[in-house]
Design a protein around this motif. Structure first.
Motif, PDB file in Angstrom:
ATOM      1  N   VAL A 106     -11.868 -11.450   8.219  1.00  0.00           N
ATOM      2  CA  VAL A 106     -12.208 -11.222   6.821  1.00  0.00           C
ATOM      3  C   VAL A 106     -10.970 -11.493   5.975  1.00  0.00           C
ATOM      4  CG1 VAL A 106     -12.949  -9.505   5.128  1.00  0.00           C
ATOM      5  CG2 VAL A 106     -13.874  -9.448   7.444  1.00  0.00           C
ATOM      6  N   ARG A 107     -11.164 -12.273   4.899  1.00  0.00           N
ATOM      7  CA  ARG A 107     -10.058 -12.545   3.981  1.00  0.00           C
ATOM      8  C   ARG A 107     -10.149 -11.601   2.790  1.00  0.00           C
ATOM      9  NH1 ARG A 107     -10.327 -17.871   1.068  1.00  0.00           N
ATOM     10  NH2 ARG A 107     -10.960 -16.636  -0.705  1.00  0.00           N
ATOM     11  N   ALA A 108      -9.024 -10.955   2.481  1.00  0.00           N
ATOM     12  CA  ALA A 108      -8.942 -10.058   1.329  1.00  0.00           C
ATOM     13  C   ALA A 108      -7.968 -10.662   0.329  1.00  0.00           C
ATOM     14  CB  ALA A 108      -8.482  -8.677   1.757  1.00  0.00           C
ATOM     15  N   ASP A 109      -8.378 -10.729  -0.933  1.00  0.00           N
ATOM     16  CA  ASP A 109      -7.540 -11.256  -2.010  1.00  0.00           C
ATOM     17  C   ASP A 109      -7.349 -10.172  -3.059  1.00  0.00           C
ATOM     18  OD1 ASP A 109      -7.481 -13.857  -0.886  1.00  0.00           O
ATOM     19  OD2 ASP A 109      -9.429 -14.299  -1.796  1.00  0.00           O
ATOM     20  N   TYR A 110      -6.127 -10.045  -3.535  1.00  0.00           N
ATOM     21  CA  TYR A 110      -5.816  -9.097  -4.603  1.00  0.00           C
ATOM     22  C   TYR A 110      -4.559  -9.548  -5.313  1.00  0.00           C
ATOM     23  CZ  TYR A 110      -2.588  -7.084  -1.148  1.00  0.00           C
ATOM     24  OH  TYR A 110      -1.603  -6.904  -0.231  1.00  0.00           O
ATOM     25  N   SER A 111      -4.240  -8.872  -6.405  1.00  0.00           N
ATOM     26  CA  SER A 111      -3.039  -9.230  -7.151  1.00  0.00           C
ATOM     27  C   SER A 111      -2.382  -7.973  -7.698  1.00  0.00           C
ATOM     28  CB  SER A 111      -3.374 -10.192  -8.294  1.00  0.00           C
ATOM     29  OG  SER A 111      -4.153  -9.540  -9.265  1.00  0.00           O
ATOM     30  N   ALA A 112      -1.096  -8.111  -8.001  1.00  0.00           N
ATOM     31  CA  ALA A 112      -0.328  -7.034  -8.623  1.00  0.00           C
ATOM     32  C   ALA A 112       0.367  -7.613  -9.849  1.00  0.00           C
ATOM     33  CB  ALA A 112       0.700  -6.466  -7.647  1.00  0.00           C
ATOM     34  N   ARG A 113       0.361  -6.875 -10.925  1.00  0.00           N
ATOM     35  CA  ARG A 113       0.953  -7.332 -12.187  1.00  0.00           C
ATOM     36  C   ARG A 113       2.482  -7.236 -12.114  1.00  0.00           C
ATOM     37  NH1 ARG A 113       2.885  -4.705 -16.469  1.00  0.00           N
ATOM     38  NH2 ARG A 113       2.805  -5.690 -18.479  1.00  0.00           N
ATOM     39  N   ILE A 114       3.161  -8.365 -12.394  1.00  0.00           N
ATOM     40  CA  ILE A 114       4.627  -8.360 -12.474  1.00  0.00           C
ATOM     41  C   ILE A 114       5.044  -8.002 -13.891  1.00  0.00           C
ATOM     42  CG2 ILE A 114       6.714  -9.763 -12.302  1.00  0.00           C
ATOM     43  CD1 ILE A 114       5.301 -11.411 -10.145  1.00  0.00           C
ATOM     44  N   ASN A 115       4.575  -8.776 -14.860  1.00  0.00           N
ATOM     45  CA  ASN A 115       4.830  -8.514 -16.278  1.00  0.00           C
ATOM     46  C   ASN A 115       3.674  -9.115 -17.069  1.00  0.00           C
ATOM     47  OD1 ASN A 115       5.449 -11.302 -16.379  1.00  0.00           O
ATOM     48  ND2 ASN A 115       7.622 -10.913 -16.103  1.00  0.00           N
ATOM     49  N   ASP A 116       3.856  -9.269 -18.380  1.00  0.00           N
ATOM     50  CA  ASP A 116       2.757  -9.761 -19.215  1.00  0.00           C
ATOM     51  C   ASP A 116       2.350 -11.189 -18.882  1.00  0.00           C
ATOM     52  OD1 ASP A 116       2.724  -7.368 -20.510  1.00  0.00           O
ATOM     53  OD2 ASP A 116       3.998  -8.048 -22.168  1.00  0.00           O
ATOM     54  N   ARG A 117       3.259 -11.958 -18.320  1.00  0.00           N
ATOM     55  CA  ARG A 117       2.983 -13.375 -18.077  1.00  0.00           C
ATOM     56  C   ARG A 117       2.804 -13.726 -16.607  1.00  0.00           C
ATOM     57  NH1 ARG A 117       7.461 -16.442 -19.468  1.00  0.00           N
ATOM     58  NH2 ARG A 117       6.134 -18.238 -19.216  1.00  0.00           N
ATOM     59  N   GLN A 118       3.116 -12.826 -15.692  1.00  0.00           N
ATOM     60  CA  GLN A 118       3.086 -13.183 -14.278  1.00  0.00           C
ATOM     61  C   GLN A 118       2.373 -12.131 -13.444  1.00  0.00           C
ATOM     62  OE1 GLN A 118       7.331 -13.672 -13.694  1.00  0.00           O
ATOM     63  NE2 GLN A 118       7.037 -15.881 -13.508  1.00  0.00           N
ATOM     64  N   ARG A 119       1.770 -12.622 -12.376  1.00  0.00           N
ATOM     65  CA  ARG A 119       1.114 -11.756 -11.401  1.00  0.00           C
ATOM     66  C   ARG A 119       1.538 -12.206 -10.009  1.00  0.00           C
ATOM     67  NH1 ARG A 119      -2.295  -8.503 -13.665  1.00  0.00           N
ATOM     68  NH2 ARG A 119      -3.382  -7.858 -11.812  1.00  0.00           N
ATOM     69  N   LEU A 120       1.489 -11.279  -9.074  1.00  0.00           N
ATOM     70  CA  LEU A 120       1.770 -11.564  -7.673  1.00  0.00           C
ATOM     71  C   LEU A 120       0.435 -11.614  -6.946  1.00  0.00           C
ATOM     72  CD1 LEU A 120       4.021 -11.867  -5.519  1.00  0.00           C
ATOM     73  CD2 LEU A 120       3.847  -9.420  -5.175  1.00  0.00           C
ATOM     74  N   TYR A 121       0.034 -12.807  -6.503  1.00  0.00           N
ATOM     75  CA  TYR A 121      -1.244 -12.982  -5.813  1.00  0.00           C
ATOM     76  C   TYR A 121      -1.032 -12.931  -4.305  1.00  0.00           C
ATOM     77  CZ  TYR A 121      -3.731 -14.104 -10.064  1.00  0.00           C
ATOM     78  OH  TYR A 121      -4.311 -14.020 -11.294  1.00  0.00           O
ATOM     79  N   VAL A 122      -1.932 -12.203  -3.638  1.00  0.00           N
ATOM     80  CA  VAL A 122      -1.831 -12.013  -2.192  1.00  0.00           C
ATOM     81  C   VAL A 122      -3.182 -12.341  -1.574  1.00  0.00           C
ATOM     82  CG1 VAL A 122      -1.353 -10.364  -0.352  1.00  0.00           C
ATOM     83  CG2 VAL A 122      -0.118 -10.190  -2.518  1.00  0.00           C
ATOM     84  N   SER A 123      -3.129 -13.094  -0.482  1.00  0.00           N
ATOM     85  CA  SER A 123      -4.330 -13.409   0.289  1.00  0.00           C
ATOM     86  C   SER A 123      -4.016 -13.144   1.760  1.00  0.00           C
ATOM     87  CB  SER A 123      -4.732 -14.868   0.072  1.00  0.00           C
ATOM     88  OG  SER A 123      -5.902 -15.161   0.795  1.00  0.00           O
ATOM     89  N   VAL A 124      -4.822 -12.293   2.391  1.00  0.00           N
ATOM     90  CA  VAL A 124      -4.559 -11.861   3.761  1.00  0.00           C
ATOM     91  C   VAL A 124      -5.854 -11.962   4.563  1.00  0.00           C
ATOM     92  CG1 VAL A 124      -3.704  -9.978   5.202  1.00  0.00           C
ATOM     93  CG2 VAL A 124      -2.857 -10.216   2.878  1.00  0.00           C
ATOM     94  N   VAL A 125      -5.748 -12.443   5.796  1.00  0.00           N
ATOM     95  CA  VAL A 125      -6.891 -12.477   6.709  1.00  0.00           C
ATOM     96  C   VAL A 125      -6.708 -11.367   7.734  1.00  0.00           C
ATOM     97  CG1 VAL A 125      -8.123 -13.798   8.465  1.00  0.00           C
ATOM     98  CG2 VAL A 125      -7.284 -14.937   6.429  1.00  0.00           C
ATOM     99  N   PHE A 126      -7.729 -10.518   7.855  1.00  0.00           N
ATOM    100  CA  PHE A 126      -7.721  -9.426   8.835  1.00  0.00           C
ATOM    101  C   PHE A 126      -8.648  -9.793   9.983  1.00  0.00           C
ATOM    102  CE2 PHE A 126      -6.281  -7.437   4.992  1.00  0.00           C
ATOM    103  CZ  PHE A 126      -5.298  -6.562   5.433  1.00  0.00           C
ATOM    104  N   TYR A 127      -8.187  -9.499  11.191  1.00  0.00           N
ATOM    105  CA  TYR A 127      -8.935  -9.859  12.392  1.00  0.00           C
ATOM    106  C   TYR A 127      -9.482  -8.608  13.073  1.00  0.00           C
ATOM    107  CZ  TYR A 127      -6.347 -14.181  11.730  1.00  0.00           C
ATOM    108  OH  TYR A 127      -5.809 -15.322  11.198  1.00  0.00           O
ATOM    109  N   GLY A 128     -10.694  -8.723  13.606  1.00  0.00           N
ATOM    110  CA  GLY A 128     -11.275  -7.630  14.374  1.00  0.00           C
ATOM    111  C   GLY A 128     -10.647  -7.532  15.747  1.00  0.00           C
ATOM    112  N   ASP A 129     -10.287  -8.668  16.315  1.00  0.00           N
ATOM    113  CA  ASP A 129      -9.621  -8.705  17.615  1.00  0.00           C
ATOM    114  C   ASP A 129      -8.126  -8.532  17.369  1.00  0.00           C
ATOM    115  OD1 ASP A 129      -8.912  -9.054  20.241  1.00  0.00           O
ATOM    116  OD2 ASP A 129      -9.075 -11.248  20.171  1.00  0.00           O
ATOM    117  N   THR A 130      -7.558  -7.439  17.810  1.00  0.00           N
ATOM    118  CA  THR A 130      -6.155  -7.130  17.506  1.00  0.00           C
ATOM    119  C   THR A 130      -5.186  -7.662  18.550  1.00  0.00           C
ATOM    120  OG1 THR A 130      -6.339  -4.984  18.589  1.00  0.00           O
ATOM    121  CG2 THR A 130      -6.766  -5.066  16.213  1.00  0.00           C
ATOM    122  N   ALA A 131      -5.630  -8.532  19.435  1.00  0.00           N
ATOM    123  CA  ALA A 131      -4.726  -9.063  20.467  1.00  0.00           C
ATOM    124  C   ALA A 131      -3.621  -9.909  19.840  1.00  0.00           C
ATOM    125  CB  ALA A 131      -5.514  -9.886  21.480  1.00  0.00           C
ATOM    126  N   ALA A 132      -3.946 -10.666  18.796  1.00  0.00           N
ATOM    127  CA  ALA A 132      -2.950 -11.528  18.149  1.00  0.00           C
ATOM    128  C   ALA A 132      -2.338 -10.854  16.921  1.00  0.00           C
ATOM    129  CB  ALA A 132      -3.596 -12.848  17.737  1.00  0.00           C
TER     130      ALA A 132
END
Length: 162
Positions: A106-132
């Motif tokens: 599952v891919r989760a996308d979110y962002s955090a506000r840096i200031n009025d003009r910039q944001r920090l965008y994050v995209s992470v894939v979570f796996y059900g199989d935790t071997a890797a």
């Protein structure tokens, strides 16, 4: 007087020395003012850089906290049979997170506000199989947002010919 001129050579008048002294003082004063202006400008740039760095690291810390919350949800859902469905429902309870299925997880996308003009965008894939590992960070980048209504330059496209 003639004997004095021969002994000392030609004399320089007091006016010439005064002019050179005034010119030297003016030059030194100008250099001092320019030096103070350079220091003031450097100080402003340094404080602006310090403020941006603090804002960036605050946003980075907020993004890491969100990642830790998502990782906790993934750890809880890893033991269940339907990891994807449980993780999506748990992740979407957190504000500002969108989750979608991708091959293998599952891919989760979110962002955090840096200031009025910039944001920090994050995209992470979570796996059900935790071997890797439980997750893989796809993107962690700052993006400048343009808040102006029309940010494109006005370019003539050839229409409106008479």
């Amino acid at each position: 007087m003639n004997k004095k001129k021969r002994f000392f050579g030609s004399t320089v008048g007091v006016g010439y020395i005064s002019m050179m002294l005034i010119f030297t003082v003016i030059c030194l004063t100008i250099l001092a003012v320019l030096s103070f202006q350079a220091v003031y400008s450097n100080d402003r740039v340094s404080s602006r850089s310090e403020r941006f760095t603090q804002e960036y690291y605050d946003a980075d810390m907020a993004a890491k906290r969100t990642l830790a919350q998502l990782d906790g949800i993934a750890l809880e859902c890893a033991e269940s049979f339907s990891f994807e469905e449980n993780f999506i429902s748990g992740a979407e309870e957190l504000p500002g997170i969108t989750a979608a299925r991708v091959p293998g997880g599952v891919r989760a996308d979110y962002s955090a506000r840096i200031n009025d003009r910039q944001r920090l965008y994050v995209s992470v894939v979570f796996y059900g199989d935790t071997a890797a590992g439980r997750y893989e960070v796809l993107q962690w980048r700052s993006v400048t947002e343009d808040n102006s209504p029309d940010s494109t330059p006005a370019v003539w496209d050839g229409s409106d010919l008479v």
